[in-house]
Design an enzyme around this catalytic site. Structure first.
Site, PDB file in Angstrom:
ATOM      1  N   LYS A 263      -8.354  -7.340  -5.317  1.00  0.00           N
ATOM      2  CA  LYS A 263      -9.280  -8.369  -4.844  1.00  0.00           C
ATOM      3  C   LYS A 263      -8.916  -8.809  -3.429  1.00  0.00           C
ATOM      4  O   LYS A 263      -7.745  -9.030  -3.121  1.00  0.00           O
ATOM      5  CB  LYS A 263      -9.270  -9.564  -5.790  1.00  0.00           C
ATOM      6  CG  LYS A 263      -9.816  -9.246  -7.172  1.00  0.00           C
ATOM      7  CD  LYS A 263      -9.836 -10.473  -8.053  1.00  0.00           C
ATOM      8  CE  LYS A 263     -10.385 -10.119  -9.446  1.00  0.00           C
ATOM      9  NZ  LYS A 263     -10.400 -11.299 -10.346  1.00  0.00           N
TER      10      LYS A 263
ATOM     11  N   ASP B  57       1.880  -3.085  -7.102  1.00  0.00           N
ATOM     12  CA  ASP B  57       0.609  -3.662  -7.532  1.00  0.00           C
ATOM     13  C   ASP B  57      -0.373  -3.613  -6.362  1.00  0.00           C
ATOM     14  O   ASP B  57      -0.081  -4.132  -5.280  1.00  0.00           O
ATOM     15  CB  ASP B  57       0.836  -5.111  -7.968  1.00  0.00           C
ATOM     16  CG  ASP B  57      -0.355  -5.692  -8.719  1.00  0.00           C
ATOM     17  OD1 ASP B  57      -1.502  -5.320  -8.399  1.00  0.00           O
ATOM     18  OD2 ASP B  57      -0.138  -6.533  -9.610  1.00  0.00           O
TER      19      ASP B  57
END
Length: 213
Positions: free
Chosen positions: A121, A117
């Site tokens: 952000k 992943d």
């Protein structure tokens, strides 16, 4: 890796000999689990298991551990061994942030990070598996000159990871910004995600980082 919930996955996993129900019991003695002194390779985040099961079948001289936090994900990998047992493979359901619970210092020879992943952000950067905190943890369990093999389809994560490896004084080698058009493509074992990305013509980024104490 998003999979639908599989009712009873945790219970079903216990029926597979490849699944290790209490992996902390083997900390520092994984050689006993496999019954040999072969090198130990770990994949963090095995998805449906195509990569790790293929490698294990190709390399019986190496012991492989697949680590996943979600039971329904690693259950998919266990199913791959139902008709075709793989004695040099162990499946573990555990959180990667607790890796020292599972492995003693200098117990691992190699770690695979495949399509992790990217946590794009900025406020989530500490969750990236190549964040400095994770790299320091890997140093605890890797042998001197142990390796981390990274593959991703995310260019920003790749660039971030190269910088993190360098800052933590890993030696980088075999860097490619287009794996499937590189000399490393011939020996490459694809994951499910990778096959999908490659079919769309997306670039795959890859490197190896060597731990030099």
């Amino acid at each position: 890796m998003r999979l639908r919930n599989i009712p009873g996955a945790e219970e079903a996993l216990r029926q597979y000999p490849v699944f290790v129900e209490d992996p902390t019991a083997y900390r520092g003695r994984w050689q006993e689990r496999f019954g040999n002194d072969h090198p130990l390779h770990l994949e963090i985040g095995c998805g449906k298991g195509r990569f790790i099961t293929t490698l294990a079948e190709q390399h019986p001289e190496i012991n492989f551990i697949a680590l996943e936090v979600k039971a329904e994900v690693i259950y998919r990998t266990a199913q791959r061994t139902e008709k075709r047992p793989i004695p040099n493979l162990a499946l573990v359901q555990y959180n990667a942030t607790l890796l020292p619970d599972l492995f003693a210092e200098q117990e691992l020879d190699r770690i695979y990070l495949n399509f992790s992943d990217p946590w794009p952000k900025r406020r989530h950067h500490k969750r990236r598996l190549t964040y400095a905190g994770f790299l320091r943890m890997y140093k605890q369990v890797l042998k001197p000159h142990g390796e981390i093999h990274l593959k991703t389809d995310n260019e920003k994560l790749f660039e971030y990871s190269l910088n993190q490896f360098s800052e933590e004084r890993f030696q980088l080698r075999h860097i490619t910004f287009d794996l499937h058009q590189s000399p490393f493509a011939e020996q490459n074992v694809m994951t499910e995600y990778e096959e999908r990305f490659a079919s769309r013509g997306q670039r795959i980024y890859r490197t190896e980082a060597v731990y030099l104490p």
